[in-house]
Design a protein around this motif. Sequence first.
Motif, PDB file in Angstrom:
ATOM      1  N   ALA A   1       9.650  -6.706  -0.526  1.00  0.00           N
ATOM      2  CA  ALA A   1       7.796  -7.383  -0.820  1.00  0.00           C
ATOM      3  C   ALA A   1       6.967  -8.532  -0.865  1.00  0.00           C
ATOM      4  O   ALA A   1       6.355  -8.551  -0.215  1.00  0.00           O
TER       5      ALA A   1
ATOM      6  N   VAL B   1      -1.597  -0.569   3.816  1.00  0.00           N
ATOM      7  CA  VAL B   1      -0.221  -0.478   3.356  1.00  0.00           C
ATOM      8  C   VAL B   1       0.086   1.255   3.426  1.00  0.00           C
ATOM      9  O   VAL B   1      -0.665   1.431   2.662  1.00  0.00           O
TER      10      VAL B   1
ATOM     11  N   VAL C   1       1.941  -1.821   6.626  1.00  0.00           N
ATOM     12  CA  VAL C   1       2.550  -2.127   5.856  1.00  0.00           C
ATOM     13  C   VAL C   1       3.400  -0.628   5.831  1.00  0.00           C
ATOM     14  O   VAL C   1       3.045   0.382   4.839  1.00  0.00           O
TER      15      VAL C   1
ATOM     16  N   VAL D   1       4.160  -4.446  -2.727  1.00  0.00           N
ATOM     17  CA  VAL D   1       3.261  -5.910  -2.037  1.00  0.00           C
ATOM     18  C   VAL D   1       2.061  -6.208  -1.984  1.00  0.00           C
ATOM     19  O   VAL D   1       1.557  -7.283  -2.115  1.00  0.00           O
TER      20      VAL D   1
ATOM     21  N   VAL E   1       7.261  -9.979   2.588  1.00  0.00           N
ATOM     22  CA  VAL E   1       6.964  -9.292   3.728  1.00  0.00           C
ATOM     23  C   VAL E   1       5.115 -10.026   2.770  1.00  0.00           C
ATOM     24  O   VAL E   1       4.274 -10.208   3.730  1.00  0.00           O
ATOM     25  N   ALA E   2       4.584  -9.834   1.469  1.00  0.00           N
ATOM     26  CA  ALA E   2       2.988 -10.397   0.981  1.00  0.00           C
ATOM     27  C   ALA E   2       3.259 -11.898   1.648  1.00  0.00           C
ATOM     28  O   ALA E   2       1.941 -12.275   1.753  1.00  0.00           O
TER      29      ALA E   2
ATOM     30  N   ALA F   1       7.939  -2.711   4.296  1.00  0.00           N
ATOM     31  CA  ALA F   1       8.590  -3.469   3.256  1.00  0.00           C
ATOM     32  C   ALA F   1       9.281  -2.332   1.990  1.00  0.00           C
ATOM     33  O   ALA F   1       8.827  -1.472   2.086  1.00  0.00           O
TER      34      ALA F   1
END
Length: 299
Positions: free
Chosen positions: A176, A197, A33, A222, A179-180, A171
């Motif tokens: 965020a 990340v 990410v 995230v 994406v998570a 992200a």
Amino acid sequence: MDADPRAQAGYGLRFDWGLAGARALAHPHALVVVVDVLSFSTTVAIAVARGTAVHPCTDDDSAADLAHRTGATLAVPRRQATPERPWSLSPALALRAPAVPRLVLPSRNGSAIAAAAGHAEAMRAVAPSGAHATPATGATPAAGATPAIGTTPATGATPADGATAPAVVTAALRNARAVAEWASARGYGTPDRPVNVVAAGERWPDGTLRPALEDLLGAAAVLRALEVEPGRPSPEARAAAAALDGVGDLDAALNGCASGRELAAIGWQDDLAAAADVDADTVVPLLSGGAFRDAAAAP
């Protein structure tokens, strides 16, 4: 790979800074990410949400060549943007510019990291101590060797020798949570399929990495949105996730941090507002075929 203590092995959620950090965390089955809030990942979220495929690339002459080969529009530096060529790293301009089918969006931070992370060969770089070995051969690269980035991955070529490249997404504060949730739904976040990340950071005048608060906050968003179980995040990831607790007013933090002040000083205050629009987008930009596309539509 996991013998290197800097790899944060054994944890499902990992965090580090810059291209060197991405290489330290490198894992063939990871989800990488890339977080570059001001402004690569914010602009990518906006563009991909509007149907544009975004090619990551370094900020050198390869960007123009890539745009020519793919038939994409080449983004220009913020200060060179015009009504006729409004596409740049500016999120505010991205919100207003006409959507194009393809866009090459170069930067030496988030875009360069994303281009390298999507290609296994480009992640086979020796760490400063020489601890990393080349995964395919077991040989240790020469000290200081740096594979070219932003070239082969941007073409959508398959990594050589059967090497496995990780999945790569971008992200920002704008997406965020999306994406998570996407990562969790696909089983990422275990030691065997970690979420790496990577906060892009900025550069000091001498070219070295400058950790940037806005990217730390984007990474925290995230990590906080991922389902956290005891022992799952590395100490680095836990510390990064706690950053949101320390800043209070997020808008004030973005405007008051070094990068925010830099943008405001050159008249790009609107970019800060666009970047601070938390969860405004539900898109997950996934690197596929050399470009970021909506994960919902990716093959």
